[in-house]
Design a protein around this motif. Structure first.
Motif, mmCIF file in Angstrom:
data_model
loop_
_atom_site.group_PDB
_atom_site.id
_atom_site.type_symbol
_atom_site.label_atom_id
_atom_site.label_comp_id
_atom_site.label_asym_id
_atom_site.label_seq_id
_atom_site.Cartn_x
_atom_site.Cartn_y
_atom_site.Cartn_z
ATOM 1 N N THR A 48 0.856 -1.146 0.068
ATOM 2 C CA THR A 48 -0.050 0.004 0.055
ATOM 3 C C THR A 48 1.033 1.184 0.022
ATOM 4 O O THR A 48 0.240 2.366 -0.735
ATOM 5 C CB THR A 48 -1.042 0.091 1.165
ATOM 6 O OG1 THR A 48 -0.405 -0.291 2.171
ATOM 7 C CG2 THR A 48 -1.868 -1.129 1.282
ATOM 8 N N SER A 68 -6.918 -2.456 2.022
ATOM 9 C CA SER A 68 -6.654 -3.684 1.221
ATOM 10 C C SER A 68 -7.787 -4.715 1.283
ATOM 11 O O SER A 68 -8.530 -4.502 2.041
ATOM 12 C CB SER A 68 -5.269 -4.138 2.124
ATOM 13 O OG SER A 68 -5.784 -4.597 3.253
ATOM 14 N N ASP A 133 -9.173 -1.778 10.495
ATOM 15 C CA ASP A 133 -8.360 -3.113 10.501
ATOM 16 C C ASP A 133 -9.413 -4.391 10.586
ATOM 17 O O ASP A 133 -9.814 -4.391 11.830
ATOM 18 C CB ASP A 133 -6.970 -3.120 11.204
ATOM 19 C CG ASP A 133 -6.245 -4.345 10.793
ATOM 20 O OD1 ASP A 133 -6.678 -5.492 10.653
ATOM 21 O OD2 ASP A 133 -5.054 -4.291 10.931
ATOM 22 N N LYS A 166 -2.317 -8.927 8.999
ATOM 23 C CA LYS A 166 -2.365 -7.479 8.726
ATOM 24 C C LYS A 166 -3.394 -7.358 7.852
ATOM 25 O O LYS A 166 -3.397 -7.789 6.876
ATOM 26 C CB LYS A 166 -0.894 -6.933 8.582
ATOM 27 C CG LYS A 166 -0.097 -6.849 9.871
ATOM 28 C CD LYS A 166 1.347 -6.426 9.331
ATOM 29 C CE LYS A 166 2.281 -6.452 10.722
ATOM 30 N NZ LYS A 166 3.569 -5.653 10.168
ATOM 31 N N TYR A 168 -4.642 -3.477 5.506
ATOM 32 C CA TYR A 168 -3.946 -2.050 5.583
ATOM 33 C C TYR A 168 -4.946 -1.184 5.308
ATOM 34 O O TYR A 168 -6.012 -1.524 4.555
ATOM 35 C CB TYR A 168 -2.995 -1.988 4.314
ATOM 36 C CG TYR A 168 -1.577 -2.771 4.983
ATOM 37 C CD1 TYR A 168 -0.550 -2.003 5.380
ATOM 38 C CD2 TYR A 168 -1.503 -4.103 4.774
ATOM 39 C CE1 TYR A 168 0.403 -2.592 5.898
ATOM 40 C CE2 TYR A 168 -0.624 -4.683 5.241
ATOM 41 C CZ TYR A 168 0.607 -4.269 5.836
ATOM 42 O OH TYR A 168 1.775 -4.754 6.067
ATOM 43 N N SER A 175 -0.628 5.297 4.974
ATOM 44 C CA SER A 175 -1.209 3.808 4.944
ATOM 45 C C SER A 175 -0.511 2.886 6.110
ATOM 46 O O SER A 175 0.439 3.300 6.440
ATOM 47 C CB SER A 175 -1.297 3.036 3.615
ATOM 48 O OG SER A 175 0.236 2.891 3.461
ATOM 49 N N GLY A 176 -1.549 1.941 6.746
ATOM 50 C CA GLY A 176 -0.776 1.106 7.408
ATOM 51 C C GLY A 176 -1.727 0.075 8.291
ATOM 52 O O GLY A 176 -2.917 0.422 8.023
ATOM 53 N N PRO A 177 -1.441 -0.899 8.972
ATOM 54 C CA PRO A 177 -2.508 -1.632 9.445
ATOM 55 C C PRO A 177 -2.845 -1.134 11.037
ATOM 56 O O PRO A 177 -2.104 -0.105 11.505
ATOM 57 C CB PRO A 177 -1.444 -3.015 9.874
ATOM 58 C CG PRO A 177 -0.131 -2.412 10.192
ATOM 59 C CD PRO A 177 0.046 -1.162 9.334
#
Length: 390
Positions: A48, A68, A133, A166, A168, A175-177
C-alpha cells in the motif's frame, strides 16, 4: 454523457505502477474536472505504501480513502491482482479524510478521540465512510463512542492475506495496519446504504458458555470447534490448520438478539485457534444462544439485489454518483467458481450507476442518525454516494 463518478482499474508489476494506471484511467474520464475524493481498493498482493506513491503523484492533495482487500470489484466483476481507483467530482461536494493510526493499540482512547474530532469538525458532514483493520481491531469501542455523534455511518473492516496477520487502511497520504480511516462527506453529498445476506440456520444451535473479548472459547461447555467437527466433519485439529481454519468463515453463527427471536445477528470466525476456540470478527455475548449457519448462493444473489434496492430507497431524491459494494469475504468463497455473479446481480438493479467495491471482513452501518452503530458479518453492504440539488 459526462459523469461525476468514475473509476479506473490498474495492473502492474508493483503497486505504484498499478495505482498510476488506475488513476490515470479515471482522470481521463473526468477531463478538466477536479476530483474532490478518491476511493481506493488494493489487492492484497500490492504494497500500500507503493500504491500511495502512485496515487499522490497524480492526485496531489485530493483526499484519499481506501484499504486492502482479497480482491477489488467493479461493474465487470472481481478484479484479482489489481488496484481500483474511483473518483468523485461535482460542484458544492466537499470531502476530507481523517487518519487514526493507533486504533489497535488503544481502541477505547482512540475511539473517544475520533468521536470528539467528528463533533468538533468544521466541515458539516452529512455522512462518513469508515474502514478499520479487520484482523487487529475490535470495533465495539468505536460503536460505543459514536453513540454521541449523530451522523450517518457506512463502512467496513478491511481484508487481505490473513496468514500475514495484517490488513491495511489508507487515509490521506498515509497507510498502515491497525488503523482507522474516515472520509467525511459534506456539502451536497448524500449517502444511502443497506445490508443483506443469504445465510440460513441449519437447525443446530448451542449456548456460548465461555467467551473472552473477540474469542469464542466454548459452546455448550466444550471447545467451540468441537461443535463444528461434530456437524461438519473433520477433526478439531484439522479445523485449526489451513485450509479449514480459513473456511470456517463459510459457517458463521447466528446470535439470538432476543430469546426465541427469528432475527439473528451473524458473527463469523476469522480463524480457529489451536486450543479449539474461534477468533471472531466481533464479540459474541457470553450466555447467548447461537445457531450454525450455511450460505445459499441463490439467497445471496437475492440479498445483493435487496441491498441495492434498499440503498436506492435510502438515497431518496439524490442523484446516485457511485455505488460501493462492501462484500464479506465469505461471498468470495461461496462464489469462487462464478465470481462475477454478484456484480451482475447488483447491476440489474443499479443500471448505469458505476459500481466499485471490495471483499471485507465485516460491515459497519447505522440505519439513521439516532440509531446505534452496528457491526455485521457475512453481509453485503451496498453504499450509494449521491448528490442532492438542495
Amino acid at each position: 454523457m459526462k459523469r461525476s463518478g468514475v473509476y479506473g482499474v490498474g495492473r502492474g508489476i508493483n503497486g505504484r505502477e498499478a495505482a498510476m494506471q488506475a488513476t490515470q484511467r479515471a482522470l481521463d474520464q473526468l477531463g478538466a474536472a477536479r476530483p474532490v475524493l478518491a476511493l481506493v481498493f488494493v489487492s492484497q498482493e500490492f504494497n500500500t505504501a507503493e500504491v500511495l506513491t502512485g496515487l499522490v503523484g497524480l492526485l496531489g492533495d485530493t483526499p484519499i480513502w481506501g484499504f486492502s482487500t482479497l480482491r477489488p470489484v467493479t461493474d465487470e466483476g472481481d478484479q484479482p491482482r489489481s488496484v481500483v481507483v474511483a473518483l468523485l467530482t461535482g460542484s458544492d461536494l466537499k470531502a476530507q479524510v481523517q487518519w487514526w493510526p493507533h486504533y489497535s493499540q488503544d481502541s477505547a482512547g482512540t475511539a473517544r478521540q475520533i468521536a470528539q474530532s467528528l463533533r468538533q469538525e468544521t466541515l458539516i458532514s452529512n455522512d462518513i465512510l469508515c474502514v478499520a483493520d479487520g484482523i487487529n481491531c475490535n470495533l465495539t469501542p468505536f460503536c460505543q463512542a459514536m453513540e454521541s455523534v449523530p451522523i450517518g455511518v457506512s463502512g467496513c473492516m478491511a481484508a487481505g492475506e490473513q496468514a500475514l496477520g495484517k490488513t491495511y487502511q489508507i487515509g490521506k497520504n498515509q497507510s498502515g495496519p491497525g488503523s482507522v480511516s474516515i472520509a467525511l462527506l459534506g456539502g451536497r453529498f448524500r449517502v444511502g446504504s443497506a445490508v443483506a445476506h443469504g445465510w440460513r440456520p441449519v437447525g443446530a444451535f448451542f449456548r456460548a458458555t465461555r467467551t473472552r473479548d473477540v474469542w469464542l472459547q466454548a459452546l455448550d461447555g466444550a471447545p467451540a470447534i468441537e461443535s463444528y467437527a461434530r456437524y461438519l466433519g473433520h477433526t478439531p485439529r484439522e479445523w485449526a490448520a489451513p485450509p479449514l481454519t480459513d473456511m470456517a468463515r463459510l459457517y458463521p453463527l447466528g446470535v439470538e438478539t432476543e430469546a426465541g427471536s427469528a432475527s439473528l445477528m451473524i458473527r463469523s470466525a476469522l480463524r480457529v485457534e489451536v486450543d479449539g476456540s474461534l477468533r471472531m470478527s466481533a464479540p459474541v455475548p457470553e450466555g447467548a444462544v447461537v445457531h450454525l449457519m450455511i450460505g445459499d448462493p441463490s439467497a445471496c444473489l437475492e440479498a445483493a439485489q435487496a441491498a441495492a434496492r434498499g440503498a436506492l430507497a435510502a438515497l431518496g431524491q439524490a442523484r446516485p454518483l457511485l455505488a460501493v459494494a462492501l462484500i464479506d469475504v465469505a461471498w468470495g468463497y461461496l462464489f469462487e467458481t462464478h465470481p462475477n455473479q454478484v456484480a451482475s446481480a447488483l447491476k440489474q438493479v443499479l443500471g448505469d450507476v458505476p459500481l466499485v467495491g471490495a471483499y471485507t471482513l465485516g460491515q459497519i452501518t447505522r440505519a439513521s442518525e439516532k440509531a446505534p452503530l452496528q457491526i455485521h458479518n457475512q453481509n453485503l453492504e451496498l453504499v450509494l454516494i449521491g448528490e442532492t440539488n438542495e
